[in-house]
Design an enzyme around this catalytic site. Structure first.
Site, PDB file in Angstrom:
ATOM      1  N   GLU A  48     -22.626 -17.266  11.292  1.00 39.70           N
ATOM      2  CA  GLU A  48     -23.515 -17.120  12.513  1.00 39.70           C
ATOM      3  C   GLU A  48     -23.136 -15.964  13.267  1.00 39.70           C
ATOM      4  O   GLU A  48     -21.964 -15.500  13.573  1.00 39.70           O
ATOM      5  CB  GLU A  48     -23.304 -18.313  13.479  1.00 39.70           C
ATOM      6  CG  GLU A  48     -24.218 -18.375  14.809  1.00 39.70           C
ATOM      7  CD  GLU A  48     -24.284 -19.737  15.556  1.00 39.70           C
ATOM      8  OE1 GLU A  48     -23.506 -20.498  15.082  1.00 39.70           O
ATOM      9  OE2 GLU A  48     -25.392 -19.803  16.298  1.00 39.70           O
ATOM     10  N   ASN A  79     -31.437 -26.652  12.781  1.00 44.03           N
ATOM     11  CA  ASN A  79     -29.790 -26.643  13.089  1.00 44.03           C
ATOM     12  C   ASN A  79     -29.400 -28.282  13.417  1.00 44.03           C
ATOM     13  O   ASN A  79     -29.471 -29.215  12.722  1.00 44.03           O
ATOM     14  CB  ASN A  79     -29.470 -25.454  13.651  1.00 44.03           C
ATOM     15  CG  ASN A  79     -27.962 -25.638  13.831  1.00 44.03           C
ATOM     16  OD1 ASN A  79     -27.128 -25.744  12.940  1.00 44.03           O
ATOM     17  ND2 ASN A  79     -27.508 -25.459  15.097  1.00 44.03           N
ATOM     18  N   GLU A  80     -28.893 -28.335  14.453  1.00 45.63           N
ATOM     19  CA  GLU A  80     -28.406 -29.435  14.934  1.00 45.63           C
ATOM     20  C   GLU A  80     -29.401 -30.257  15.862  1.00 45.63           C
ATOM     21  O   GLU A  80     -29.298 -30.469  16.875  1.00 45.63           O
ATOM     22  CB  GLU A  80     -27.113 -29.271  16.059  1.00 45.63           C
ATOM     23  CG  GLU A  80     -26.072 -29.288  15.111  1.00 45.63           C
ATOM     24  CD  GLU A  80     -24.684 -28.771  16.024  1.00 45.63           C
ATOM     25  OE1 GLU A  80     -24.931 -28.352  17.109  1.00 45.63           O
ATOM     26  OE2 GLU A  80     -23.491 -29.008  15.474  1.00 45.63           O
ATOM     27  N   CYS A 135     -26.679 -22.850  16.136  1.00 44.91           N
ATOM     28  CA  CYS A 135     -27.474 -22.544  17.242  1.00 44.91           C
ATOM     29  C   CYS A 135     -28.224 -21.537  17.527  1.00 44.91           C
ATOM     30  O   CYS A 135     -29.553 -21.360  18.124  1.00 44.91           O
ATOM     31  CB  CYS A 135     -26.666 -22.910  18.623  1.00 44.91           C
ATOM     32  SG  CYS A 135     -25.811 -24.473  18.767  1.00 44.91           S
TER      33      CYS A 135
HETATM   34  O1  AHR Z   1     -20.309 -23.021  15.024  1.00 45.24           O
HETATM   35  C1  AHR Z   1     -20.592 -22.797  16.656  1.00 45.24           C
HETATM   36  C2  AHR Z   1     -21.788 -23.742  16.982  1.00 45.24           C
HETATM   37  O2  AHR Z   1     -21.397 -25.013  16.756  1.00 45.24           O
HETATM   38  C3  AHR Z   1     -22.933 -23.815  15.909  1.00 45.24           C
HETATM   39  O3  AHR Z   1     -23.819 -22.831  16.574  1.00 45.24           O
HETATM   40  C4  AHR Z   1     -23.634 -25.038  16.247  1.00 45.24           C
HETATM   41  O4  AHR Z   1     -24.454 -25.420  15.044  1.00 45.24           O
HETATM   42  C5  AHR Z   1     -22.430 -26.096  16.425  1.00 45.24           C
HETATM   43  O5  AHR Z   1     -22.744 -26.578  17.367  1.00 45.24           O
END
Ligand code: AHR
Length: 650
Positions: free
Chosen positions: A51, A373-374, A242
């Site tokens: 990321e 994602n989440e 994220c």
């Molecule tokens: O790894 C950092 C963040 O942690 C990521 O962007 C997210 O998916 C998680 O909450």
């Protein structure tokens, strides 16, 4: 996750993969019954989560040295300053007749008196190495001046390299030359000198190392890719995290704006720019010089399966939680279909044609896509359902990765899992940012998961030694060995757990937002943390078939075993999470063994041990061999150690 609670659970006794018992001489016996191998496992089980957080892309893996090269930051001159003050000239960021519509701003320099100079500070300085080549390039449109001189200065202002471009006219054109600095420095400055009167327009001002991974002109930083390559990652998840979601939908990750000519890629704010008040990064933007083409190429370069995660019409639920209306998901769904075309389609038409034009006529062999994602809650399912239906209808061969939410348990997690079981989802992405004790206590987490249900992707995990995303978290051996113990549990359950990746991957020592991270770097150097080496040891020693679980963990010793049918080897791992050395006998039953065991040990008696630029391999794997006598490897394994034995089979 950002607001996730940490569970400081007591260390529980959990099941392990192989029989561990105590023999009469006091040695701990790890018995591996090779005659009865179990379910198939993915040899690509352990991979990478990438990321663009902590300056992982711009300022990191993407080695452009010029910050705000296209004058598109919200503060248009961020990174730039006029070196010679006074009335020698003016700087103006303009939008009329730009280079192209996706790159709508450029710098106009009006030179009243020769001698005007403009400097760029880079990403926390500019790293250059003595004797290395850097390509200085820029688009220029000039209504007078015919030359543009650039220089590189060290921390003391001493010029250590220079280059000149010339021959401009009144139309936008790209010019380039090479600069070879005479000194090495982490914090150089790059200066443009205007020696002639008149006005000149500049865009995409770049200083780029020639020596990139694969020697590509828009290639990636070599030392960082090398660390990834050495890991033998099974897959790469990109672009997050994220960042896929964006704080608002307008700033979500849109892969189509990240491919094609780099001058046409639309710079946007990075969501980590202003996420944490404690770690503000107002100069954190995404140039997308590292975009989806480069991610696919990276995956191919390091032998990993690509796993792109796409937005499904939901901005980050920890931020705005903005939703695309369910009847307006077409754009999101089309993005997914077009991505499959970009990765796998014919080189002659559609998005596959663009891939070919970018230099890769062969397909990238995309087999999986993550949907969101989440994400959590009913809104997610409302969006996932049409998204998945459309993708599966056209591409039944593509597996979909779905979210279990940001936490490893709790109501949102249970709600989603109940749905995924019913819907027969392919792969469910679970995240755990938890205390080291949680990892030790949860090595048996998957022992009782339904073997015929959806597969699991442990898509983001890392031991948080102080608390979730706290700035005082450490990448120490305490966290890393807990992760290793947990990973034996993942491996024992590899019939359920298809993939796993530590997160986040990278952090710039002067520009990070989130700790801990697998790899730390500065403008020139990098090192893997103990956590990185745990990942590397596991990913480099994965089998194709599990040796099934038969017993329980004993006194802080965690073990797993696998068969590698490609190399005809038995692979046994034992993690000693105690402070005592242990006598161990690895009994390899049911196999005709060939030769000595190859041994890999990753250990430190000090749980607080960390790696650093000065001692990058303080905690790192050491290789040796061990005798196999009558099917037994006898070893004394050190306190707090990860041990791997590979033994050939006839
Ligand atoms: O790894 C950092 C963040 O942690 C990521 O962007 C997210 O998916 C998680 O909450």
């Amino acid at each position: 996750m950002l607001l996730r609670r940490v569970t400081f659970a007591a260390v529980l006794v959990a099941a392990t993969a192989v029989l561990i018992a105590q023999d009469r001489q006091g040695a701990t016996v790890i018995a591996v019954d090779a005659a009865h191998p179990g379910a198939a496992m993915s040899p690509k089980m352990f991979g990478i989560f990438f990321e663009d957080i902590n300056f992982a892309a711009d300022g990191g893996l993407y080695p452009e040295r010029i910050k705000n090269r296209s004058f598109e930051f919200s503060e248009p001159l961020a990174g730039w300053r006029k070196v010679v003050p006074g009335d020698q000239g003016e700087l103006d960021v303009r939008g009329d007749n730009p280079l192209n519509a996706s790159n709508p701003h450029y710098l106009r320099v009006r030179v009243y008196q020769p001698g005007l100079a403009v400097a760029n500070s880079g990403f926390r300085g500019i790293g250059v190495e003595s004797g290395a080549e850097y390509r200085f390039s820029t688009y220029v449109r000039s209504s007078g001046p015919r030359t543009l001189r650039a220089s590189i200065e060290d921390e003391n202002g001493r010029a250590i390299g220079a280059g000149t471009l010339s021959g401009f006219d009144g139309a936008w054109k790209r010019y380039e030359t090479t600069i070879r600095p005479s000194a090495t420095t982490q914090h150089a400055t790059f200066t443009l000198h205007f020696d002639e009167q008149g006005a000149m327009d500049l865009d995409m001002v770049s200083l780029y190392p020639v020596d990139t991974w694969g020697h590509r002109p828009n290639g990636l930083r070599k030392d960082l890719v090398q660390l990834l390559y050495d890991m033998h990652p099974g897959f790469i998840r990109f672009p997050g995290g994220c960042i896929v979601e964006g704080r608002r939908l307008a700033t979500r990750y849109r892969w189509k704006t990240t491919v094609g000519d780099i001058a046409q890629r639309k710079t946007i704010i990075n969501r980590w720019n202003n996420e944490f008040d404690t770690r503000p990064a107002p100069d954190y933007f995404q140039s997308f010089g590292l975009g989806f083409y480069e991610y696919f190429q990276l995956a191919e370069d390091v032998g990993a399966e690509p796993l792109p995660i796409l937005n499904c019409g939901m901005a980050c639920e920890f931020n705005s939680a903005e939703l695309a209306p369910v009847d307006q998901l077409n754009e999101y769904i089309q993005d997914a279909l077009d991505l499959i075309d970009f990765a796998n389609g014919p080189a002659t038409s559609g998005w596959g044609k663009l891939r070919a034009e970018m230099g890769h006529p062969e397909p990238f062999h995309l087999r999986m896509i993550g949907v969101g994602n989440e994400q959590w809650g009913p809104h997610y399912l409302e969006r996932y359902t049409p998204f998945a239906a459309a993708v599966k209808a056209k591409h039944p061969e593509i597996e979909l990765v779905v979210s279990a939410g940001p936490s490893p348990d709790g109501a949102p997690f249970d709600y989603l899992w109940a749905h995924w079981r019913k819907a027969k989802a392919d792969i469910v992405d679970e995240h755990y940012y938890q205390a080291p004790e949680w990892f030790l206590a949860n090595t048996g987490r998957y022992d009782h998961y339904d073997r015929s249900g959806p597969k699991v992707f442990a898509g983001e995990y890392a031991a948080q030694t102080a608390g979730v995303a706290r700035t005082d978290n450490r990448n120490n051996w305490r966290g890393a060995i807990a992760e290793a113990a947990f990973m034996t549990g993942l491996e024992r359950n590899a019939d359920v757990v298809r993939m796993a990746s530590y997160a986040p991957l990278f952090a710039h020592v002067e520009a990070w937002q989130w700790k801990p991270d697998a790899i730390w770097f500065d403008n020139l150097r990098s090192y893997g943390t103990p956590n990185y080496y745990v990942q590397r040891v596991f990913a480099s020693n994965t089998g194709t078939r599990i040796i099934p679980a038969t017993s329980r963990v004993q006194d802080g010793l965690y073990a797993s075993a696998a068969l590698d049918e490609r190399t005809h080897e038995l692979i046994v791992k034992a993690v000693n999470a105690t402070g005592d050395a242990r006598h161990v006998e690895v009994r390899l039953d049911g196999a005709r063994l060939a030769g000595a065991a190859k041994v890999t040990v990753l250990a430190s008696a000090d749980l607080e041990a960390e790696n650093s630029f000065d001692e990058p391999t303080h905690v790192a794997p050491r290789e040796s061999t061990a005798e196999v006598k009558e099917g037994v490897v006898a070893a004394t394994i050190g306190p707090y150690s990860v041990n791997v034995w590979r033994v050939g089979m006839r």
